[in-house]
Design an enzyme around this catalytic site. Structure first.
Site, PDB file in Angstrom:
ATOM      1  N   LYS A  51     -79.349  75.563 -32.527  1.00  0.00           N
ATOM      2  CA  LYS A  51     -80.560  75.832 -31.744  1.00  0.00           C
ATOM      3  C   LYS A  51     -80.180  76.341 -30.343  1.00  0.00           C
ATOM      4  O   LYS A  51     -80.820  77.251 -29.813  1.00  0.00           O
ATOM      5  CB  LYS A  51     -81.419  74.569 -31.655  1.00  0.00           C
ATOM      6  N   GLN A  95     -84.469  65.829 -32.294  1.00  0.00           N
ATOM      7  CA  GLN A  95     -83.813  66.038 -33.586  1.00  0.00           C
ATOM      8  C   GLN A  95     -83.978  64.811 -34.470  1.00  0.00           C
ATOM      9  O   GLN A  95     -83.720  63.685 -34.053  1.00  0.00           O
ATOM     10  CB  GLN A  95     -82.317  66.350 -33.346  1.00  0.00           C
ATOM     11  N   ASP A 118     -91.900  72.003 -32.969  1.00  0.00           N
ATOM     12  CA  ASP A 118     -91.660  71.726 -34.390  1.00  0.00           C
ATOM     13  C   ASP A 118     -92.946  71.824 -35.210  1.00  0.00           C
ATOM     14  O   ASP A 118     -92.895  71.948 -36.436  1.00  0.00           O
ATOM     15  CB  ASP A 118     -91.147  70.277 -34.553  1.00  0.00           C
TER      16      ASP A 118
HETATM   17  N1  GUN Z   1     -84.044  67.558 -38.712  1.00  0.00           N
HETATM   18  C1  GUN Z   1     -83.910  68.401 -39.760  1.00  0.00           C
HETATM   19  N2  GUN Z   1     -84.745  69.451 -39.638  1.00  0.00           N
HETATM   20  C2  GUN Z   1     -85.419  69.259 -38.482  1.00  0.00           C
HETATM   21  C3  GUN Z   1     -86.417  70.014 -37.808  1.00  0.00           C
HETATM   22  O1  GUN Z   1     -86.891  71.070 -38.259  1.00  0.00           O
HETATM   23  N3  GUN Z   1     -86.847  69.491 -36.627  1.00  0.00           N
HETATM   24  C4  GUN Z   1     -86.371  68.346 -36.127  1.00  0.00           C
HETATM   25  N4  GUN Z   1     -86.862  67.909 -34.975  1.00  0.00           N
HETATM   26  N5  GUN Z   1     -85.450  67.614 -36.729  1.00  0.00           N
HETATM   27  C5  GUN Z   1     -84.974  68.080 -37.898  1.00  0.00           C
END
Ligand code: GUN
Length: 288
Positions: A51, A95, A118
């Protein structure tokens, strides 16, 4: 045909970079995404690093905040509240998964809806299901973009989604339904799953089991979208939920793992961060 999420996301990120390059002059700054990582799970570290790298490519400011696995729930919620109140922050992502002593539901609902890049906040989820304007969750949004780019018609198709998570299965089913596919949501305990899966013209698999979908579960010419990210128990390498080597010859379109849905998820996160930034600019003007 294999759809490369890697290539499509590179193209879309380049387009976003050109857009963001004009922001300092237009708006006085670039969008700012804050990612919170609790603990040191290697998979989460790798996602968070991805990211940050994508943010750099697009020209978005990225701050990754790391906290130890034993941070209290209250401390984490306070950190989120501070970021909610900070006008210099446009997007907040915590996350997942989080350590067991922290409620993911509380964390998700504490993130301000306007900064919920998200698309996990209950108000965003409700808006999606009520066909109201909302931040779309990144993976489902990325899947629809891939289908479009591959020239796959969704309208009128029979789609089967295997997986019913809040993050992927349910919202991707909803997005397909909104585009006039007829959708069945299945799961690992669905009876006669191979028979059902064979009826799919579009098969989306998000179940988290290596090589769960075998060739006998896929009809000739189906479009196969593999959302799984697993370790192959034999080779230790990254693999999807679909036995790619066996299914690829039958599928008209298929996404690989790695390099398929994963890069598109991050690409849509960048898009959502820009969307949150622009929404708050618009809101600022209305309020003024
Ligand atoms: N963990 C795995 N995929 C994601 C996601 O798309 N967003 C977040 N915040 N955590 C994750």
């Amino acid at each position: 045909m294999t759809i490369s999420g890697k290539e499509l996301s590179a193209k879309l990120k380049a387009e976003m970079a050109a857009e963001v390059a004009a922001f300092p002059e237009k708006y006085g700054r670039v969008p700012h995404l804050v990612v919170i990582l609790v603990g040191d799970d290697p998979a989460s570290i790798s996602y968070v690093t991805g990211k940050a790298k994508a943010s750099e490519v697009v020209g978005i400011r990225n701050t990754t905040i790391r906290r130890p696995a034993d941070i209290s729930e209250n401390e984490l919620l306070d950190l989120i509240r501070q970021l909610n109140a900070d006008d210099a922050v446009d997007g907040i992502l915590v996350q997942l998964p989080l350590p067991g002593h922290i409620s993911e539901a509380k964390v998700i609902e504490t993130i301000s809806r306007e900064k919920d890049v998200d698309g996990f906040h209950p108000l965003n989820v409700a808006a999606l299901w009520q066909k109201q304007p909302c931040i779309l969750p990144c993976t489902p949004k990325g899947i629809i973009k891939m289908l479009k780019a591959a020239g796959v018609e969704i309208e009128g198709k029979r789609a089967v989604v295997i997986g019913r998570s809040n993050i992927v299965g349910l919202p991707v089913a909803k997005l397909l339904l909104d585009r006039n596919a007829t959708v069945t949501i299945a799961h690992s305990r669905t009876r006669n799953l191979p028979e059902l899966a064979r009826q799919a013209e579009i098969l989306v698999v998000a179940i988290g089991r290596p090589k769960f979908v075998t060739a006998d579960m896929v009809s000739e010419g189906a479009v196969v979208i593999d959302v799984g990210v697993n370790r192959d128990p034999e080779t230790g390498r990254l693999c999807g939920d679909v036995d790619f080597a066996a299914v690829e010859p039958k599928a008209s379109v298929i996404t690989p793992v790695p390099g398929g849905v994963g890069p598109m998820t991050i690409c849509c996160l960048m898009e959502n961060t820009i969307e949150c930034f622009l929404n708050s600019r618009k809101k600022g003007r209305t309020d003024a």
